[in-house]
Scaffold this motif. Structure first.
Motif, PDB file in Angstrom:
ATOM      1  N   UNK A  45       0.855  -1.189   0.000  1.00  0.00           N
ATOM      2  CA  UNK A  45       0.000   0.000   0.000  1.00  0.00           C
ATOM      3  C   UNK A  45       0.890   1.238   0.000  1.00  0.00           C
ATOM      4  N   UNK A  46       0.455   2.276  -0.757  1.00  0.00           N
ATOM      5  CA  UNK A  46       1.187   3.533  -0.751  1.00  0.00           C
ATOM      6  C   UNK A  46       1.180   4.124   0.648  1.00  0.00           C
ATOM      7  N   UNK A  47       2.291   4.663   1.034  1.00  0.00           N
ATOM      8  CA  UNK A  47       2.433   5.457   2.244  1.00  0.00           C
ATOM      9  C   UNK A  47       2.945   6.817   1.803  1.00  0.00           C
ATOM     10  N   UNK A  48       2.875   7.842   2.651  1.00  0.00           N
ATOM     11  CA  UNK A  48       3.424   9.132   2.243  1.00  0.00           C
ATOM     12  C   UNK A  48       4.885   9.000   1.817  1.00  0.00           C
ATOM     13  N   UNK A  49       5.206   9.627   0.701  1.00  0.00           N
ATOM     14  CA  UNK A  49       6.555   9.566   0.153  1.00  0.00           C
ATOM     15  C   UNK A  49       6.505   9.553  -1.363  1.00  0.00           C
ATOM     16  N   UNK A  50       7.675   9.456  -1.982  1.00  0.00           N
ATOM     17  CA  UNK A  50       7.706   9.510  -3.438  1.00  0.00           C
ATOM     18  C   UNK A  50       8.417   8.304  -4.038  1.00  0.00           C
ATOM     19  N   UNK A  51       8.067   8.038  -5.298  1.00  0.00           N
ATOM     20  CA  UNK A  51       8.653   6.944  -6.061  1.00  0.00           C
ATOM     21  C   UNK A  51       8.617   7.347  -7.532  1.00  0.00           C
ATOM     22  N   UNK A  52       9.698   7.080  -8.250  1.00  0.00           N
ATOM     23  CA  UNK A  52       9.731   7.342  -9.684  1.00  0.00           C
ATOM     24  C   UNK A  52       9.407   6.060 -10.433  1.00  0.00           C
ATOM     25  N   UNK A  53       8.607   6.193 -11.500  1.00  0.00           N
ATOM     26  CA  UNK A  53       8.240   5.046 -12.331  1.00  0.00           C
ATOM     27  C   UNK A  53       8.499   5.393 -13.793  1.00  0.00           C
ATOM     28  N   UNK A  54       8.801   4.357 -14.578  1.00  0.00           N
ATOM     29  CA  UNK A  54       8.914   4.483 -16.026  1.00  0.00           C
ATOM     30  C   UNK A  54       7.574   4.095 -16.620  1.00  0.00           C
ATOM     31  N   UNK A  55       7.099   4.874 -17.590  1.00  0.00           N
ATOM     32  CA  UNK A  55       5.810   4.615 -18.225  1.00  0.00           C
ATOM     33  C   UNK A  55       6.073   4.129 -19.644  1.00  0.00           C
ATOM     34  N   UNK A  56       5.418   2.990 -19.997  1.00  0.00           N
ATOM     35  CA  UNK A  56       5.543   2.426 -21.338  1.00  0.00           C
ATOM     36  C   UNK A  56       4.153   2.204 -21.919  1.00  0.00           C
ATOM     37  N   UNK A  57       3.986   2.575 -23.162  1.00  0.00           N
ATOM     38  CA  UNK A  57       2.741   2.287 -23.863  1.00  0.00           C
ATOM     39  C   UNK A  57       2.713   0.821 -24.251  1.00  0.00           C
ATOM     40  N   UNK A  58       1.593   0.151 -23.945  1.00  0.00           N
ATOM     41  CA  UNK A  58       1.423  -1.279 -24.236  1.00  0.00           C
ATOM     42  C   UNK A  58       2.580  -2.109 -23.689  1.00  0.00           C
ATOM     43  N   UNK A  59       3.259  -1.602 -22.693  1.00  0.00           N
ATOM     44  CA  UNK A  59       4.345  -2.337 -22.052  1.00  0.00           C
ATOM     45  C   UNK A  59       5.665  -2.302 -22.786  1.00  0.00           C
ATOM     46  N   UNK A  60       5.717  -1.671 -23.984  1.00  0.00           N
ATOM     47  CA  UNK A  60       6.954  -1.703 -24.764  1.00  0.00           C
ATOM     48  C   UNK A  60       7.431  -0.335 -25.252  1.00  0.00           C
ATOM     49  N   UNK A  61       6.536   0.577 -25.574  1.00  0.00           N
ATOM     50  CA  UNK A  61       6.919   1.876 -26.142  1.00  0.00           C
ATOM     51  C   UNK A  61       7.217   2.861 -25.012  1.00  0.00           C
ATOM     52  N   UNK A  62       8.473   3.324 -24.884  1.00  0.00           N
ATOM     53  CA  UNK A  62       8.796   4.280 -23.818  1.00  0.00           C
ATOM     54  C   UNK A  62       8.009   5.583 -23.992  1.00  0.00           C
TER      55      UNK A  62
END
Length: 170
Positions: A45-62
């Motif tokens: 579960x999310x708690x207060x704080x930050x996290x960076x994520x990479x986003x990909x379209x359809x799991x492959x396109x950056x």
């Protein structure tokens, strides 16, 4: 600029609150259109704080990277719980946006406390805001459809202990 949703979800507010704080639900919400990859372990579960994520379209396109910066507003109104993400897009087309603030409010639905009044609002600005408003609005409509599909399955226990009926003794 703003995109928003106001929905009645077929889920108990307790279960909906747990769901909006779940990285697994977030991944399922955007799948298969988008994949969010934190590149490492994520909390249950999310708690207060930050996290960076990479986003990909359809799991492959950056598409870019996003900072998720979570906090909770639990005191604004009795019975209303708000998850606030004040992170921001870091790279990719959405990084042209500024002032990113995403709020998800959970409360019992008026007239039916077994359902959830869900309000979801994203405020953003910057030079590309007008250009990106329509794609963001479209994504928010799709997000609303997915939330309505997923909500009935959020119950941790199919029946809460106080609702169980005793089994007859043999």
């Amino acid at each position: 600029m703003r995109v928003q949703l106001k929905l009645i979800l077929d889920a108990d507010p307790f279960d909906a609150w747990r769901a909006v704080r779940s990285p697994a639900v977030l991944r399922e919400l955007y799948s298969p259109l988008l994949e969010l990859d934190p590149g490492g372990p994520v909390p249950t579960l999310w708690e207060p704080g930050s996290m960076d994520v990479t986003v990909r379209g359809a799991g492959v396109v950056p598409i870019g990277s996003q900072r998720i910066d979570i906090d909770f507003d639990l005191k604004r109104m009795p019975g209303v719980r708000i998850l606030v993400d004040s992170g921001r897009p870091l790279t990719g087309p959405l990084s042209l946006l500024e002032g990113w603030r995403h709020q998800m409010a959970i409360a019992p639905a008026p007239g039916d406390p077994t359902k959830t009044l869900y309000r979801d609002r994203l405020d953003f600005g910057g030079p590309a805001a007008a250009l990106l408003w329509m794609p963001m609005w479209t994504m928010w409509q799709w997000r609303g459809i997915r939330l309505k599909e997923m909500a009935p399955h959020w119950a941790f226990e199919p029946v809460r202990p106080e609702q169980e009926t005793p089994t007859p003794a043999s």
